[in-house]
Design a protein around this motif. Sequence first.
Motif, short mmCIF file in Angstrom:
data_model
loop_
_atom_site.label_atom_id
_atom_site.label_comp_id
_atom_site.label_asym_id
_atom_site.label_seq_id
_atom_site.Cartn_x
_atom_site.Cartn_y
_atom_site.Cartn_z
N ASP A 105 0.81 -1.21 0.00
CA ASP A 105 0.00 0.00 0.00
C ASP A 105 0.84 1.27 0.00
O ASP A 105 0.48 2.28 -0.58
CB ASP A 105 -0.89 -0.06 1.26
N LYS A 106 2.02 1.18 0.64
CA LYS A 106 2.86 2.39 0.79
C LYS A 106 3.83 2.53 -0.37
O LYS A 106 4.64 3.45 -0.38
CB LYS A 106 3.65 2.28 2.09
N ARG A 107 3.76 1.62 -1.33
CA ARG A 107 4.79 1.61 -2.38
C ARG A 107 4.23 2.12 -3.70
O ARG A 107 3.27 1.57 -4.23
CB ARG A 107 5.34 0.20 -2.52
N PRO A 108 4.86 3.17 -4.25
CA PRO A 108 4.26 3.84 -5.40
C PRO A 108 4.12 2.98 -6.66
O PRO A 108 3.16 3.17 -7.41
CB PRO A 108 5.19 5.03 -5.65
N ALA A 109 5.07 2.09 -6.93
CA ALA A 109 5.00 1.36 -8.20
C ALA A 109 4.36 -0.02 -8.07
O ALA A 109 4.26 -0.77 -9.04
CB ALA A 109 6.41 1.22 -8.80
N ALA A 110 3.90 -0.36 -6.84
CA ALA A 110 3.35 -1.70 -6.61
C ALA A 110 1.89 -1.80 -7.03
O ALA A 110 1.10 -0.88 -6.78
CB ALA A 110 3.48 -2.06 -5.14
N HIS A 111 1.53 -2.91 -7.63
CA HIS A 111 0.14 -3.25 -7.87
C HIS A 111 -0.47 -3.50 -6.49
O HIS A 111 0.15 -4.16 -5.66
CB HIS A 111 0.09 -4.52 -8.73
#
Length: 227
Positions: free
Chosen positions: A190-196
């Motif tokens: 959730d906190k990661r910009p490039a993660a699905h």
Amino acid sequence: MTEDSSSIPDRPADDAEAAALEAGRLLFSQDCRFLVSVADVRQLPAFALTEVAFAGRSNVGKSSLLNALTGRKALARTSNTPGRTRLLNFFDLGGRLILVDLPGYGYARASKRDVARWTALTRDYLRGRAQLRRVCLLVDSRHGLKTSDRQVMDELDTAAVSYQVVLTKTDKIKPGPLARMVAETAEALDKRPAAHPDCLVTSSQSGAGIAELRAALAALAEPPAAQ
Ligand code: GDP
């Protein structure tokens, strides 16, 4: 007349899901052909197709998942040929998508030099490849995200390369702990910009989630040639 709307199937959504699964099945029924192995990104030809890469810690089940996806033992065997395990291995899937098998990382006995080599090669590829649309980051469902996974996620976030976590070996974990692992992983993503935002839940052994992963990848592939 009363009608229980909860019992009426959501037709458009069901149809869309069935169509996506069928697109995945069709894509992965195509021939999967070894293209090239490279130790240096400067040796990489400029393929005209979109690339999807597979990354994960050693022993996470990457070879088994590639075999299960493509239904071909030869693919991962090619990648595991001595001398190729530390290279980037490229495969053409039906002329519509390129699958890239990245070397495994986080191997406890790897020397510092091996780790540095993995990092340099993979970082060059991840940061510099415009055709790379998605990285499937494989994580063992029993162990969850490790420090080395988080380091790779940092690289991907920095390079703004979209990635999706794929939990593996889910036949080895009970439904309760699996649900907790999925929730815990989603929270970290959730906190990661490039993660699905969602992770996929798979088992190469039982076949769970394989059709869904094929469908997710088919959405990134070139459309099939008109009949
Ligand atoms: P790699 O090093 O990431 O390529 O991992 P492999 O595909 O070689 O798998 C490592 C080990 O995990 C092997 O012993 C596999 O048989 C086992 N394995 C891989 N996938 C699964 C799975 O879905 N379920 C189970 N039970 N074992 C698996």
